[in-house]
Design a protein around this motif. Structure first.
Motif, PDB file in Angstrom:
ATOM      1  N   ARG A 111       0.766  -1.369  -0.204  1.00  0.00           N
ATOM      2  CA  ARG A 111       0.037   0.173   0.156  1.00  0.00           C
ATOM      3  C   ARG A 111       0.845   1.141   0.307  1.00  0.00           C
ATOM      4  O   ARG A 111       0.532   2.105  -0.762  1.00  0.00           O
ATOM      5  CB  ARG A 111      -0.676   0.102   1.563  1.00  0.00           C
ATOM      6  N   GLU A 112       2.193   1.119   0.517  1.00  0.00           N
ATOM      7  CA  GLU A 112       2.736   2.589   0.358  1.00  0.00           C
ATOM      8  C   GLU A 112       3.309   2.530  -1.218  1.00  0.00           C
ATOM      9  O   GLU A 112       3.590   3.631  -0.905  1.00  0.00           O
ATOM     10  CB  GLU A 112       4.484   2.196   1.576  1.00  0.00           C
ATOM     11  N   LEU A 113       3.943   1.224  -1.228  1.00  0.00           N
ATOM     12  CA  LEU A 113       4.349   1.613  -3.101  1.00  0.00           C
ATOM     13  C   LEU A 113       3.086   2.184  -3.764  1.00  0.00           C
ATOM     14  O   LEU A 113       3.664   3.158  -4.384  1.00  0.00           O
ATOM     15  CB  LEU A 113       4.943   0.215  -3.473  1.00  0.00           C
ATOM     16  N   ALA A 114       1.735   1.739  -3.429  1.00  0.00           N
ATOM     17  CA  ALA A 114       1.120   1.878  -4.112  1.00  0.00           C
ATOM     18  C   ALA A 114       0.491   3.177  -4.385  1.00  0.00           C
ATOM     19  O   ALA A 114       0.097   3.945  -5.485  1.00  0.00           O
ATOM     20  CB  ALA A 114      -0.048   1.229  -4.290  1.00  0.00           C
ATOM     21  N   ALA A 115       1.490   3.801  -3.062  1.00  0.00           N
ATOM     22  CA  ALA A 115       0.581   5.637  -2.618  1.00  0.00           C
ATOM     23  C   ALA A 115       1.806   6.084  -3.466  1.00  0.00           C
ATOM     24  O   ALA A 115       1.428   7.760  -3.945  1.00  0.00           O
ATOM     25  CB  ALA A 115       0.910   5.419  -1.026  1.00  0.00           C
ATOM     26  N   GLN A 116       2.841   6.320  -3.559  1.00  0.00           N
ATOM     27  CA  GLN A 116       4.104   7.091  -4.251  1.00  0.00           C
ATOM     28  C   GLN A 116       3.719   6.571  -5.188  1.00  0.00           C
ATOM     29  O   GLN A 116       3.853   7.777  -6.157  1.00  0.00           O
ATOM     30  CB  GLN A 116       4.728   5.940  -3.686  1.00  0.00           C
TER      31      GLN A 116
END
Length: 265
Positions: free
Chosen positions: A199-204
Motif C-alpha cells: 500500500r505504501e508503494l501503491a500510494a507513491q
C-alpha cells in the motif's frame, strides 16, 4: 455450492488503490478455471474503475497461491488437452490476465506464504512485486513435465539471468530473500506486513500523473509479452502436456507419492 456462484476473487477500492484478493484459502488459493475467469473480471473492473489508479493483487489465508488446481487442470483427458491446447480451460489462460487492458494501470503483487507454479508466473508478470520475508517460491512446471520456457523468459525479462537459469532447470524452492537479492522483486517486507508495504508503494505510484504511469506500464507489458510469447512459441511443438512424463508427474502429485520414473516421452 456451485463453483460458478462462489466468490473466489474479492474487489475493493480505497484512496485510488484497488485491492484484488484471491479468496480460496481452504485450497491455498489454487487457481482453477473459475478463479482465472473471476480474476479477469476483477482486473477488468479495475481497468475501468474511475476511482482506481493502482491495484494490489494478494491472497487470503496462509499463502498467496499454490498455483494451478492440479486436479482440475492437469488430470484432464488426452482428448480435452488436445481440444484446449493445454491444461487451461477455454478462455481461462492466466497468461492473458495482464495483457488485455484498455487503460494500462499498474498492478502490484503482494505475496506471502507460498507462490507456486502458475502463481509464480502471475507474480512475475505484475508490474511491481512485494514479498513477505520467508515467502517460498517454486517453479513447479519443471518437475511436472510442463517445461519452464515462459518462466525462464520472465526471469530474463526481470534481469535475473543466471538465477533464472538455475531455477528453471532445477525447479527448486527459493525464498523471498533470494529473490530480492537477485533483483527479482521490488520490496522485501517484514513477515505479515506485505500488504502494508504494498500500500505504501501503491500510494507513491498514485501520486503521479496517471497517464504518465500508464505509458510506462503499457511499454513494460508490451516488451514482456513479446518475449514470453516468443518463448511459448518455441516450446509449443513439444506439446509437453500430452507426454507420459507429464501424466505420471500429475498423478504422483495427486496421489501424494514420488513419481515412478520418467521415460522422456
Amino acid at each position: 455450492m456451485d463453483a460458478d456462484n462462489q466468490n473466489f476473487v474479492e474487489y475493493a477500492c480505497v484512496d485510488k488503490i484497488a485491492t484484488i484478493t484471491l479468496n480460496r484459502p481452504d485450497k491455498l488459493n489454487a487457481v482453477s478455471d473459475e478463479v482465472v475467469a473471476q480474476m479477469a473480471e476483477a482486473l477488468r473492473r479495475f481497468d475501468l474503475d474511475p476511482e482506481a489508479e493502482v491495484a494490489i493483487l494478494n491472497g487470503k489465508g496462509r499463502a498467496f497461491s499454490s498455483g494451478a488446481d492440479v486436479r482440475q487442470r492437469q488430470l484432464r483427458s488426452r482428448d480435452e488437452f488436445e481440444k484446449l491446447g493445454g491444461p487451461q480451460g477455454w478462455g481461462t489462460n492466466s497468461a492473458d490476465l495482464l495483457t488485455r487492458s484498455v487503460n494500462w494501470k499498474p498492478v502490484i503483487a503482494a505475496v506471502h506464504g507460498y507462490v507456486l507454479g502458475l502463481a509464480l508466473g502471475l507474480t512475475l508478470e505484475c508490474d511491481l512485486i512485494v514479498a513477505a520475508a520467508g515467502t517460498r517460491f517454486q517453479l513447479t512446471e519443471t518437475s511436472r513435465g510442463l517445461g519452464a520456457s515462459r518462466y525462464w523468459a520472465l526471469f530474463q525479462y526481470r534481469s535475473a539471468g543466471a538465477f533464472g537459469d538455475e531455477v528453471a532447470m532445477t525447479g527448486r524452492f527459493f525464498t523471498a530473500e533470494e529473490a530480492f537479492e537477485a533483483g527479482l522483486i521490488n520490496r522485501l517486507a517484514p513477515e505479515g506486513k506485505h500488504l502494508d508495504v504494498a500500500r505504501e508503494l501503491a500510494a507513491q505510484v498514485a501520486k503521479n500523473p496517471p497517464l504518465s504511469v500508464r505509458t510506462t506500464v503499457r511499454t513494460r507489458r508490451w516488451y514482456m509479452q513479446r518475449l514470453v510469447r516468443e518463448a511459448a512459441f518455441i516450446a509449443e511443438p513439444f506439446r509437453l502436456y500430452l507426454t507420459e512424463d507429464f501424466q505420471e508427474a500429475a498423478r504422483a502429485f495427486t496421489e501424494k507419492r514420488p513419481p515412478r520414473g520418467f521415460k522422456g516421452r
